[in-house]
Design a protein around this motif. Structure first.
Motif, short mmCIF file in Angstrom:
data_model
loop_
_atom_site.label_atom_id
_atom_site.label_comp_id
_atom_site.label_asym_id
_atom_site.label_seq_id
_atom_site.Cartn_x
_atom_site.Cartn_y
_atom_site.Cartn_z
N GLN A 73 5.15 47.84 17.75
CA GLN A 73 5.73 46.97 18.78
C GLN A 73 7.22 47.23 18.94
O GLN A 73 7.73 47.36 20.06
CB GLN A 73 5.50 45.51 18.36
CG GLN A 73 5.72 44.53 19.48
CD GLN A 73 5.65 43.10 18.98
OE1 GLN A 73 5.23 42.83 17.87
NE2 GLN A 73 6.07 42.21 19.82
N ILE A 74 7.91 47.34 17.81
CA ILE A 74 9.34 47.63 17.85
C ILE A 74 9.57 48.97 18.54
O ILE A 74 10.45 49.11 19.40
CB ILE A 74 9.93 47.65 16.42
CG1 ILE A 74 9.78 46.26 15.78
CG2 ILE A 74 11.39 48.07 16.43
CD1 ILE A 74 10.11 46.23 14.30
N MET A 77 9.16 48.89 22.30
CA MET A 77 10.23 48.22 23.04
C MET A 77 11.48 49.08 23.10
O MET A 77 12.46 48.71 23.74
CB MET A 77 10.56 46.90 22.38
CG MET A 77 9.39 45.96 22.38
SD MET A 77 9.93 44.29 22.13
CE MET A 77 10.96 44.07 23.55
N GLY A 78 11.43 50.22 22.42
CA GLY A 78 12.61 51.08 22.43
C GLY A 78 13.77 50.49 21.66
O GLY A 78 14.93 50.76 21.95
N LEU A 79 13.45 49.63 20.69
CA LEU A 79 14.53 49.01 19.92
C LEU A 79 14.81 49.85 18.68
O LEU A 79 13.91 50.12 17.89
CB LEU A 79 14.12 47.60 19.49
CG LEU A 79 14.00 46.58 20.60
CD1 LEU A 79 13.38 45.29 20.07
CD2 LEU A 79 15.35 46.29 21.21
N ASP A 83 19.73 48.02 16.94
CA ASP A 83 19.51 46.93 17.90
C ASP A 83 19.08 45.67 17.16
O ASP A 83 19.58 44.58 17.41
CB ASP A 83 18.39 47.29 18.89
CG ASP A 83 18.89 48.26 19.95
OD1 ASP A 83 20.11 48.30 20.16
OD2 ASP A 83 18.06 48.97 20.54
N LEU A 84 18.12 45.86 16.27
CA LEU A 84 17.57 44.71 15.56
C LEU A 84 18.60 44.13 14.59
O LEU A 84 18.69 42.92 14.42
CB LEU A 84 16.29 45.10 14.81
CG LEU A 84 15.07 45.27 15.71
CD1 LEU A 84 13.87 45.68 14.90
CD2 LEU A 84 14.77 43.99 16.47
N GLU A 85 19.38 44.99 13.96
CA GLU A 85 20.43 44.50 13.07
C GLU A 85 21.41 43.66 13.85
O GLU A 85 21.88 42.63 13.40
CB GLU A 85 21.16 45.67 12.39
CG GLU A 85 20.42 46.25 11.19
CD GLU A 85 20.11 45.21 10.13
OE1 GLU A 85 21.03 44.49 9.71
OE2 GLU A 85 18.93 45.10 9.74
N MET A 86 21.70 44.13 15.08
CA MET A 86 22.64 43.41 15.93
C MET A 86 22.10 42.01 16.25
O MET A 86 22.85 41.08 16.43
CB MET A 86 22.86 44.18 17.22
CG MET A 86 24.28 44.57 17.43
SD MET A 86 24.45 45.77 18.75
CE MET A 86 23.59 45.02 20.10
N ALA A 87 20.81 41.91 16.36
CA ALA A 87 20.19 40.62 16.68
C ALA A 87 19.86 39.84 15.42
O ALA A 87 19.00 38.97 15.43
CB ALA A 87 18.95 40.84 17.53
N GLY A 89 19.06 41.12 12.20
CA GLY A 89 18.32 41.77 11.12
C GLY A 89 16.84 41.47 11.19
O GLY A 89 16.42 40.45 11.74
N PHE A 93 13.63 37.95 12.09
CA PHE A 93 12.55 37.96 13.06
C PHE A 93 11.26 37.39 12.49
O PHE A 93 10.20 37.49 13.10
CB PHE A 93 12.32 39.38 13.60
CG PHE A 93 13.34 39.72 14.63
CD1 PHE A 93 13.04 39.61 15.97
CD2 PHE A 93 14.62 40.09 14.26
CE1 PHE A 93 13.99 39.88 16.92
CE2 PHE A 93 15.58 40.36 15.21
CZ PHE A 93 15.27 40.26 16.55
#
Lengths: 331, 481
Positions: A73-74, A77-79, A83-87, A89, A93
């Motif tokens: 899934q990640i 989404m092209g993440l 990107d995820l750390e920015m949001a 970590g 999630f």
């Protein structure tokens, strides 16, 4: 009381407390689990690469124990991992990777967490980081100031007035209906009225303390004065003391234990009320502190604050209790 | 241009009413050049232009000197003789020995810088809607424009309103419908308040308790209990619109309760409510705490809907026109910066401490970056989950009033456009935005509509502010006739 009994009582108290802590700990403790890492099959790696995920990202997620469909899934989404750390970590999630889930899943903080919070707060109780973040010591200072001011104003009004009411039964009968009507009104009901009329939240909170402290003192003072032993007043009459002198040197000492009991009740009520009032008004004070922690859903520091409120209330009560003791004389 | 003369000029007759003037009052250009950003420079030159137009600054200075000299020399002839004899500079020096002309000058200089009131108190309710107001403080946007602002955390909307009305706050974060309610005297004494700008658009969501994961269709929501933060709020109006579009009567089929935002998560956990339409961070917080999931973002009901606003009283604007302009500039700058995707992480982190939102920074980052778990096992990427588009159009005002009429909060037809025109400061804000955008190419305000009354698409239906009653009539479920 003999010393042996006192020590037994102390031991019993401590035992109850430890039992309470143990139950609390057991019910709120969450085992920190280290997630098992997974291994991606070459097929899966192929799919993820096709979706544009880098090898390093795959490795990071596999080590954290995410399931393949989550990683997919990640990837879809092209993440990137950045990107995820920015949001916040990957733990933020809601993926169970151990550790971060501690607070989130139980909801209620463990004793250790509360202790950590208490240590943090008490190690620097007077810090000041702007208008909305001050140490617990500073918050208490403001609350105590409000309670003190409102309470003293109430003493200034209630004690002389109660004295006069107690001295003259006619006045007592005439005023009691009003006092009985005003007494049960919750001080918080006065708060919006006070805010609207006084147009200053600081003075409004002091006014609320004033209003809630005045009634027990008034009633107790009046009662204490009116129930002074008739014999003593008769003796004063025999000695031809003036009315003022009788009031000062006979009635006042006789009534003082009751007056002080009234003050003691008032002070506990005032301390109850200030927390609620500050929660509504906000700004500063220990009530605001509780509200602010509630806003952040930081239950640990709320529990710490509740504990502090209890301890301060106890100290205030002890001080007045000591006063009562001093002024109660043996007949 | 100032029409007040220099009293130290021996060739001028200061007793005379008329005369030539030569002064220009602007802060020297080199001062403007010293300022860092184009925005600050623009702001200062804007103020200087205003000062030149009004001439107040130099007027005050000259008037002070003039009255000092008048009181010493009694007649103008004496003054001119004295000044010619010793020279203006010496005269100034001598007089300064006896009279604090220097400090009078300093005062006049202060007046020239034109911010009438530097120390301001601004209220906010701790939710991410207030991002420009909060981060404006945390990241120094107020300081940048020479304002000393204290932002005060407020316990709720009613308290915010009361503290605004009794003068404890100079300005405040309010819900979009509140300035209208305050001006009309709904639920309080009437006082003229203005809806200056949107502080956020979008940014809300409908959250349901985990046990309702199989009830994603609103038409099955009969009997459920929902929380909203305030009766006169976009939250309440949007929730009502949404369920009514799915055939659920918000007054009969479901129960809508007013619940303070931080209590929503706890109420959801305690199964006291089945869901809520609330401001963030409490939507994402429900997911973070594992008690609920995000059913729908309000963005999907009305994209770029208004939510919270920056409110200020007409009295403050009248008394402190320059302060107001500077404050507006600072807010617009903060709002525009918050909208930039490369700034979102910085803004989220700045608001995490106790002093501001008092939330885990991960939650704030998920909200502001729009990369978030929805609590149903998906990761979503919605960069405009919360937006910061400051322009408040009159259409938004009329939509709000129209929906309040629809649900009978307003009992009779009112002059929707008249009220919006008066309370929504769209024209002033648009003017300022365009001026700022002229000087700073980074300001990407493409959303400023050409008309005061743009038509919006609200949940698949065009809202035409010219036909409000007709619009209300298109709804099947409505209270007003």
């Amino acid at each position: 009381m003999n010393t042996k009994r006192i020590w037994t009582a102390v031991l019993l108290s401590v035992g109850f407390f430890l039992a309470f802590l143990a139950i609390w700990h057991v019910t709120t403790h969450v085992e920190k689990t280290k997630a098992d890492s997974i291994t991606l099959s070459s097929d899966e790696v192929g799919q993820l690469t096709a979706a544009g995920m880098s090898e390093t990202d795959m490795q990071i997620y596999a080590e954290k124990g995410l399931k393949f469909d989550q990683i997919e899934q990640i990837a879809n989404m092209g993440l990137t991992h950045e990107d995820l750390e920015m949001a916040g970590g990957i733990e933020a999630f809601g993926f169970t990777t151990g550790g971060a889930a501690e607070e989130a899943t139980t909801g209620f903080p463990s004793p250790a967490l509360v202790w950590k919070e208490a240590y943090y707060q008490l190690s620097d109780p007077f810090y000041d980081r702007g208008p909305n973040d001050k140490g617990i010591g500073t918050q208490l200072k403001y609350s105590l100031f409000r309670v003190g001011t409102g309470f003293l104003l109430a003493v200034i009004v209630a004690v002389p007035l109660g004295f006069v009411i107690g001295m003259f039964p006619l006045l007592n009968m005439a005023l009691m209906p009003y006092i009985q009507v005003l007494k049960p009104i919750s001080p918080l009901a006065w708060l919006p009225v006070a805010l609207y009329l006084i147009k200053d939240s600081e003075q409004a909170s002091i006014f609320v303390i004033f209003v809630c402290s005045i009634w027990p003192m008034l009633i107790n003072t009046a009662y204490g004065v009116s129930s002074t032993k008739k014999d003593w007043i008769n003796i004063a009459k025999t000695l031809e003391l003036s009315q003022f002198k009788t009031a000062w040197s006979v009635v006042l000492p006789a009534a003082s234990p009751t007056i002080l009991t009234g003050m003691r009740i008032s002070l506990s009520i005032a301390w109850l009320v200030i927390v609620a009032a500050e929660m509504v008004i906000g700004g500063i004070g220990v009530g605001y502190f509780v509200w602010n922690e509630w806003n952040g859903l930081n239950l640990a520091s709320m529990i710490f604050a509740i504990f502090i409120i209890g301890v301060v209330g106890l100290i205030l009560d002890l001080i007045l209790g000591q006063l009562v003791k001093t002024f109660t004389y043996q007949e | 241009m100032s029409n007040i003369k220099d009293p130290f000029d021996p060739n001028q007759n200061i007793w005379d009413e008329c005369g030539e003037t030569t002064d220009s009052d602007s802060r020297p250009d080199h001062f403007i050049d010293m300022l860092e950003s184009p925005m600050e420079r623009e702001n200062q030159s804007f103020l200087n232009k205003r000062a030149q137009e009004s001439g107040d600054g130099v007027g005050l200075s000259r008037a002070l000197e003039g009255s000092v000299l008048k009181s010493i020399f009694k007649t103008d002839l004496n003054r001119r003789r004295f000044l010619k004899g010793v020279g203006s500079a010496t005269a100034f020096g001598i007089l300064s020995q006896f009279i604090p002309i220097q400090s009078l000058h300093a005062m006049a200089e202060d007046a020239k810088s034109k911010i009438e009131k530097k120390k301001l108190k601004i209220g906010f309710v701790p939710i991410t809607c207030a991002t420009p107001i909060i981060a404006g403080h945390a990241l120094g946007f107020y300081d940048k424009y020479g304002l000393e602002v204290d932002i005060i955390k407020t316990a709720g909307w009613a308290v915010a309103r009361d503290k605004c009305m009794n003068g404890e706050y100079d300005a405040s974060h309010l819900l979009a419908p509140m300035p209208a309610a305050m001006s009309l005297g709904l639920g309080s004494a009437a006082q003229d308040w203005r809806m200056v700008t949107n502080v956020n658009t979008n940014g809300q969501a409908i959250v349901l308790a985990n046990k309702h994961k199989n009830r994603q269709d609103p038409s099955t929501w009969k009997g459920m209990k929902f929380g909203v933060p305030f009766e006169y709020s976009m939250h309440n109006l949007l929730l009502r619109l949404y369920v009514a579009e799915h055939g659920i009567d918000p007054d009969k089929d479901i129960q809508i309760r007013v619940v303070p935002p931080p209590e929503m998560v706890a109420n959801l956990r305690a199964e006291n409510v089945d869901g809520y339409l609330a401001p963030d961070p409490f939507n994402q917080r429900a997911v973070y705490d594992g008690v609920g999931f995000i059913h729908k973002l309000t963005k999907d009901i009305w994209d770029q809907h208004p939510c919270c606003c920056f409110g200020i009283s007409q009295q403050f604007i009248d008394e402190n026109p320059n302060t107001f302009i500077v404050l507006l500039t600072a807010i617009l700058d903060a709002t525009a910066t918050a909208e930039r995707s490369d700034q979102r992480v910085r803004f989220a982190e700045s608001m995490a401490p106790r002093n501001y939102l008092n939330q885990p920074s991960a939650v704030l980052k998920q909200i502001l970056t729009g990369v978030y778990p929805d609590g149903q096992g998906n990761i979503k990427k919605v960069p405009d989950r919360i937006s910061f588009m400051p322009f408040p159009s009159q259409s938004m005002g009329t939509w709000i009033l129209g929906q309040m009429r629809r649900w009978d909060y307003i009992k009779d037809d009112v002059d929707y456009k008249g009220i919006s025109d008066e309370i929504f400061m769209s024209a002033d804000v648009k003017k300022r935005m365009l001026e700022m955008a002229n000087h700073n190419k980074n300001l990407n305000w493409t959303d400023i509509p050409d008309t005061k009354y743009p038509v919006y698409d609200v949940y698949g239906k065009d809202f035409d502010p010219n036909q409000i009653n007709e619009y209300i009539d298109t709804f099947e479920i409505t209270r007003s006739i």
